[in-house]
Design a protein around this motif. Structure first.
Motif, PDB file in Angstrom:
ATOM      1  N   ASP A  98      -9.693  -6.909  25.447  1.00 50.14           N
ATOM      2  CA  ASP A  98      -8.510  -6.541  26.211  1.00 50.14           C
ATOM      3  C   ASP A  98      -8.747  -5.168  26.846  1.00 50.14           C
ATOM      4  N   PHE A  99      -9.128  -5.170  28.112  1.00 49.35           N
ATOM      5  CA  PHE A  99      -9.429  -3.914  28.787  1.00 49.35           C
ATOM      6  C   PHE A  99      -8.174  -3.100  29.087  1.00 49.35           C
ATOM      7  N   MET A 139     -10.793   1.347  24.137  1.00 54.10           N
ATOM      8  CA  MET A 139     -11.662   2.029  25.102  1.00 54.10           C
ATOM      9  C   MET A 139     -11.764   3.510  24.771  1.00 54.10           C
ATOM     10  N   GLY A 140     -10.645   4.120  24.396  1.00 55.19           N
ATOM     11  CA  GLY A 140     -10.661   5.529  24.011  1.00 55.19           C
ATOM     12  C   GLY A 140     -11.502   5.772  22.771  1.00 55.19           C
ATOM     13  N   ALA A 141     -11.434   4.871  21.799  1.00 54.34           N
ATOM     14  CA  ALA A 141     -12.214   5.028  20.566  1.00 54.34           C
ATOM     15  C   ALA A 141     -13.714   4.959  20.850  1.00 54.34           C
ATOM     16  N   ILE A 142     -14.117   4.077  21.757  1.00 57.76           N
ATOM     17  CA  ILE A 142     -15.536   3.977  22.126  1.00 57.76           C
ATOM     18  C   ILE A 142     -15.994   5.297  22.747  1.00 57.76           C
ATOM     19  N   MET A 143     -15.225   5.788  23.708  1.00 55.94           N
ATOM     20  CA  MET A 143     -15.616   7.017  24.389  1.00 55.94           C
ATOM     21  C   MET A 143     -15.480   8.237  23.472  1.00 55.94           C
ATOM     22  N   ASP A 144     -14.480   8.238  22.591  1.00 57.36           N
ATOM     23  CA  ASP A 144     -14.324   9.347  21.648  1.00 57.36           C
ATOM     24  C   ASP A 144     -15.502   9.419  20.682  1.00 57.36           C
ATOM     25  N   GLU A 145     -15.945   8.257  20.191  1.00 55.92           N
ATOM     26  CA  GLU A 145     -17.102   8.251  19.284  1.00 55.92           C
ATOM     27  C   GLU A 145     -18.328   8.802  20.003  1.00 55.92           C
ATOM     28  N   ALA A 146     -18.544   8.358  21.232  1.00 54.47           N
ATOM     29  CA  ALA A 146     -19.692   8.839  22.000  1.00 54.47           C
ATOM     30  C   ALA A 146     -19.583  10.347  22.242  1.00 54.47           C
ATOM     31  N   THR A 147     -18.421  10.799  22.639  1.00 57.86           N
ATOM     32  CA  THR A 147     -18.228  12.223  22.914  1.00 57.86           C
ATOM     33  C   THR A 147     -18.395  13.053  21.647  1.00 57.86           C
TER      34      THR A 147
END
Length: 116
Positions: free
Chosen positions: A86-87, A93-101
């Motif tokens: 579910d985009f 989506m925030g969790a993916i980018m937060d983990e990367a950041t």
């Protein structure tokens, strides 16, 4: 390290140098951090969103979470195993980018950032 849910599947993510290597090896020598920077323009222009790029970043961190030498599907197989994504769910989506950041841009003083 964090866990997200995509459809019915729980996925562990770990932003480590191993994830950077897996990403480069799997995606035509692309750089994960460089590709993350492409997503910075999203706030100014939402039409620049690349859904496959987000999945690639998640895949590399999920593979790193699994660990070296453990069986893990290639990107196409991994995506095929997802029943949905579910985009519009900005939490995932925030969790993916937060983990990367959090994993790739640690501030000094956090997690051994002090080199003295």
């Amino acid at each position: 390290m964090r866990t997200i849910q995509i459809g019915e599947k729980q996925i562990g993510l770990k932003a480590t140098p191993l994830a950077l290597l897996y990403y480069k090896q799997a995606f035509n020598n692309s750089d994960l951090i460089g590709d993350m920077m492409k997503m910075q323009s999203l706030a100014d222009d939402p039409s620049t969103f690349d859904s496959v790029l987000l999945l690639q970043i998640a895949w590399a961190m999920a593979k790193a979470h699994e660990g070296v030498g453990k069986p893990f599907p290639d990107f196409t197989t991994w995506v095929a195993e997802l029943d949905s994504f579910d985009f519009s769910d900005t939490t995932v989506m925030g969790a993916i980018m937060d983990e990367a950041t959090d994993g790739f841009f640690r501030r000094s003083g956090r997690n051994g950032g002090n080199t003295k």
